[in-house]
Design a protein around this motif. Structure first.
Motif, PDB file in Angstrom:
ATOM      1  N   UNK A   1       0.837  -1.210   0.000  1.00 21.48           N
ATOM      2  CA  UNK A   1       0.000   0.000   0.000  1.00 21.48           C
ATOM      3  C   UNK A   1       0.867   1.255   0.000  1.00 21.48           C
ATOM      4  N   UNK A   2       1.986   1.211   0.725  1.00 22.54           N
ATOM      5  CA  UNK A   2       2.910   2.348   0.724  1.00 22.54           C
ATOM      6  C   UNK A   2       3.461   2.596  -0.676  1.00 22.54           C
ATOM      7  N   UNK A   3       3.645   1.518  -1.422  1.00 21.21           N
ATOM      8  CA  UNK A   3       4.218   1.615  -2.774  1.00 21.21           C
ATOM      9  C   UNK A   3       3.143   1.704  -3.861  1.00 21.21           C
ATOM     10  N   UNK A   4       1.912   2.038  -3.470  1.00 24.25           N
ATOM     11  CA  UNK A   4       0.775   1.903  -4.400  1.00 24.25           C
ATOM     12  C   UNK A   4       0.921   2.709  -5.684  1.00 24.25           C
ATOM     13  N   UNK A   5       1.697   3.795  -5.652  1.00 22.77           N
ATOM     14  CA  UNK A   5       1.881   4.579  -6.877  1.00 22.77           C
ATOM     15  C   UNK A   5       2.508   3.736  -7.985  1.00 22.77           C
ATOM     16  N   UNK A   6       3.315   2.761  -7.589  1.00 27.34           N
ATOM     17  CA  UNK A   6       3.952   1.871  -8.575  1.00 27.34           C
ATOM     18  C   UNK A   6       3.454   0.427  -8.466  1.00 27.34           C
ATOM     19  N   UNK A   7       3.038   0.009  -7.272  1.00 25.86           N
ATOM     20  CA  UNK A   7       2.668  -1.396  -7.078  1.00 25.86           C
ATOM     21  C   UNK A   7       1.372  -1.778  -7.773  1.00 25.86           C
ATOM     22  N   UNK A   8       0.450  -0.824  -7.911  1.00 21.14           N
ATOM     23  CA  UNK A   8      -0.846  -1.149  -8.500  1.00 21.14           C
ATOM     24  C   UNK A   8      -0.706  -1.676  -9.922  1.00 21.14           C
ATOM     25  N   UNK A   9       0.180  -1.054 -10.702  1.00 17.10           N
ATOM     26  CA  UNK A   9       0.371  -1.490 -12.082  1.00 17.10           C
ATOM     27  C   UNK A   9       0.929  -2.908 -12.133  1.00 17.10           C
ATOM     28  N   UNK A  10       1.939  -3.184 -11.306  1.00 17.68           N
ATOM     29  CA  UNK A  10       2.536  -4.522 -11.286  1.00 17.68           C
ATOM     30  C   UNK A  10       1.541  -5.556 -10.777  1.00 17.68           C
ATOM     31  N   UNK A  11       0.719  -5.174  -9.810  1.00 18.36           N
ATOM     32  CA  UNK A  11      -0.292  -6.096  -9.285  1.00 18.36           C
ATOM     33  C   UNK A  11      -1.327  -6.424 -10.362  1.00 18.36           C
ATOM     34  N   UNK A  12      -1.729  -5.394 -11.107  1.00 15.44           N
ATOM     35  CA  UNK A  12      -2.689  -5.611 -12.195  1.00 15.44           C
ATOM     36  C   UNK A  12      -2.095  -6.530 -13.257  1.00 15.44           C
ATOM     37  N   UNK A  13      -0.854  -6.307 -13.603  1.00 23.10           N
ATOM     38  CA  UNK A  13      -0.190  -7.157 -14.600  1.00 23.10           C
ATOM     39  C   UNK A  13      -0.064  -8.592 -14.105  1.00 23.10           C
ATOM     40  N   UNK A  14       0.183  -8.758 -12.819  1.00 28.04           N
ATOM     41  CA  UNK A  14       0.279 -10.097 -12.245  1.00 28.04           C
ATOM     42  C   UNK A  14      -1.043 -10.840 -12.416  1.00 28.04           C
ATOM     43  N   UNK A  15      -2.147 -10.152 -12.161  1.00 29.69           N
ATOM     44  CA  UNK A  15      -3.469 -10.769 -12.296  1.00 29.69           C
ATOM     45  C   UNK A  15      -3.721 -11.195 -13.738  1.00 29.69           C
ATOM     46  N   UNK A  16      -3.294 -10.371 -14.684  1.00 29.34           N
ATOM     47  CA  UNK A  16      -3.553 -10.635 -16.094  1.00 29.34           C
ATOM     48  C   UNK A  16      -2.689 -11.778 -16.626  1.00 29.34           C
TER      49      UNK A  16
END
Length: 282
Positions: free
Chosen positions: A27-42
């Motif tokens: 959550x602290x890294x959400x500015x960058x982590x959200x994109x990587x998390x989304x890519x992981x799901x895909x």
């Protein structure tokens, strides 16, 4: 391997202390982590961790939605909401990494194309016919399929624009965002079990538009008959024929989400109820 990727791999760690630390760091890294998390799901087939990432994305999105929504509520005590702003905030629930400017730019483009086709803006039925032709014939906007009616994605304006399909209220919202850019006098009509629009033109010209059914135009008399057939008493019909506020449109969308989340995410449904209560008190 990036820090975010390493953290994702630790999401299924059985140690609750480690698990909480991982979630907090993501959550602290959400500015960058959200994109990587989304890519992981895909792109990832690891079902167990994939589910955990999806749940965390939703958690982050809902948290962002609540924070932004509370700001709107607290800063608009005596004023109506900005519809576009609240639609984008609601979309954070499903898309915490959403770029709101990109969505607004898509609406700008649609509006500019329609504007280039308008010759006589005083002819209300002609104006609406041009909008209908572009949205439903050219772009192919359609009502949702029956088996997708309770898909929460249909309440997120970015999804509706991208997939050209939506609920009555979200298709009407597309129409409203465009009409605002074109300085047309349209308002949302909260019919029981349905949502439509009312057009108010010059010389007391008015009629009703049903974007969920391809932009069909209805007279006031026809709408009164619909209300009568629904069993609405004659002294109550008028209130269903006049535009409602953007606050109430927002509540309508949130109530749709509550119906969905009550079955699959009951705690989040209660949070939405609390937000609606706060909106209603303002």
């Amino acid at each position: 391997m990036s820090e975010v990727s390493a953290l994702i791999c630790l999401l299924d760690d059985p140690d609750s202390f480690v698990n909480e630390a991982v979630r907090n760091r993501l959550y602290e890294l959400r500015e960058t982590s959200l994109t990587e998390m989304r890519e992981f799901v895909v792109y990832n087939n690891s079902n167990e961790i994939k589910i955990l990432v999806e749940e965390l994305l939703f958690e982050f999105g809902f948290k962002k939605f609540k924070e932004e929504m509370m700001n709107i509520i607290n800063n608009n005590i005596d004023n109506d909401f900005d519809l576009e702003q609240t639609l984008l905030i609601i979309s954070y629930i499903g898309y915490p990494d959403l770029n709101p400017n990109s969505v607004s730019q898509q609406v700008d483009t649609m509006s500019d194309i329609i504007s280039s086709k308008l010759k006589d803006r005083k002819n209300g039925s002609k104006v609406i016919s041009i909008i209908n032709s572009y949205l439903f014939d050219n772009l192919g906007f359609l009502p949702v399929q029956p088996d997708q009616y309770y898909n929460p994605e249909n309440s997120f304006i970015n999804y509706v624009i991208e997939n050209r399909t939506g609920l009555p209220v979200t298709l009407c919202c597309i129409y409203l965002l465009i009409s605002e850019r074109l300085n047309l006098k349209l308002g949302g009509i909260g019919f029981p079990g349905h949502f439509m629009l009312k057009y108010n033109g010059e010389f007391n010209t008015s009629f009703y538009i049903d974007p969920y059914n391809g932009g069909l135009l209805y007279s006031k008399e026809y709408c009164i008959k619909l209300l009568s057939d629904m069993g609405i008493e004659s002294n109550e019909r008028e209130e269903f024929l006049e535009p409602i506020s953007n606050k109430l449109i927002t509540v309508r969308i949130l109530r749709n989400l509550i119906l969905i989340y009550q079955k699959i995410k009951p705690l989040y449904a209660k949070d939405l109820e609390s937000i609606i209560n706060l909106i209603s008190k303002k």
